[in-house]
Design an enzyme around this catalytic site. Structure first.
Site, PDB file in Angstrom:
ATOM      1  CG  HIS A  60      -0.357   0.366   2.492  1.00  0.00           C
ATOM      2  ND1 HIS A  60      -0.951   1.234   3.376  1.00  0.00           N
ATOM      3  CD2 HIS A  60       0.797  -0.013   3.073  1.00  0.00           C
ATOM      4  CE1 HIS A  60      -0.195   1.352   4.451  1.00  0.00           C
ATOM      5  NE2 HIS A  60       0.877   0.612   4.302  1.00  0.00           N
ATOM      6  CB  CYS A 114       3.083   2.864   5.868  1.00  0.00           C
ATOM      7  SG  CYS A 114       3.080   1.294   6.761  1.00  0.00           S
ATOM      8  CD  GLN A 132      -6.746   1.737  10.717  1.00  0.00           C
ATOM      9  OE1 GLN A 132      -7.553   2.555  10.296  1.00  0.00           O
ATOM     10  NE2 GLN A 132      -5.493   2.056  11.008  1.00  0.00           N
ATOM     11  CB  SER A 155      -3.710   4.682   9.069  1.00  0.00           C
ATOM     12  OG  SER A 155      -3.671   3.753  10.121  1.00  0.00           O
ATOM     13  CG  HIS A 158      -4.571   3.136   3.127  1.00  0.00           C
ATOM     14  ND1 HIS A 158      -3.521   2.665   3.873  1.00  0.00           N
ATOM     15  CD2 HIS A 158      -5.531   3.511   4.018  1.00  0.00           C
ATOM     16  CE1 HIS A 158      -3.826   2.748   5.161  1.00  0.00           C
ATOM     17  NE2 HIS A 158      -5.035   3.269   5.281  1.00  0.00           N
TER      18      HIS A 158
END
Length: 164
Positions: A60, A114, A132, A155, A158
């Site tokens: 991702h 990330c 998630q 977060s 993505h």
């Protein structure tokens, strides 16, 4: 070579390298058949495979924003961009990947917020309940080598590439 019926949904027609003969192949399940896939599973194999699989492997690219659950990353100590700005950024990455101007792993290494960025965004194998919910739902719904649209989670924003 004999003429085959068009492949049903979720199946492809391929040609055997060893026999030079056409066959049916389901990319989602990796099943191959010489005969037309007529049974009940034929039309639903890909769909069922996506819902019954236990693990996927995905990469991702994450773009955090000021409202992310942890608005900092290896790239920026304090992230101040808005959610809309993050969406715009990720949309550009997606367009660049789809047009062939950029490779997924290269963008992930350079821009993902990330720590998986150092591995080209690779998260490795993961099962249900490990990510998630919105991310998991999107990752498990993808076919192998398919890229998602924008996926929002706590977060950030993505794009996901399912790799296995």
């Amino acid at each position: 070579m004999s003429e085959l019926k068009p492949a049903p949904a979720g199946w492809e027609i391929r040609v055997s390298k060893s026999k030079g003969k056409s066959y049916y192949f389901c990319p989602a399940t990796k099943e191959s058949r010489w005969e037309y896939p007529q049974d009940a599973a034929a039309g639903q194999s890909a769909k069922r495979a996506r819902t019954e699989i236990e693990q996927v492997r995905a990469s991702h690219i994450l773009c955090k924003h000021k409202d992310s659950r942890r608005p900092s990353s290896w790239r920026e100590h304090v992230i101040t961009r808005t959610k809309d700005e993050a969406r715009e950024i990720v949309s550009r990455y997606l367009a660049d990947i789809k047009s062939g101007r950029a490779k997924f792993a290269d963008l992930a290494k350079k821009y993902s917020d990330c720590s998986s960025a150092e591995k080209g965004g690779d998260l490795g194998l993961f099962g249900r309940g490990k990510m998630q919910p919105s991310f998991e739902k999107a990752a498990f719904a993808l076919a192998v080598d398919e890229i998602s649209g924008l996926v929002e989670s706590d977060s950030g924003v993505h794009i996901i590439l399912r790799t296995a």
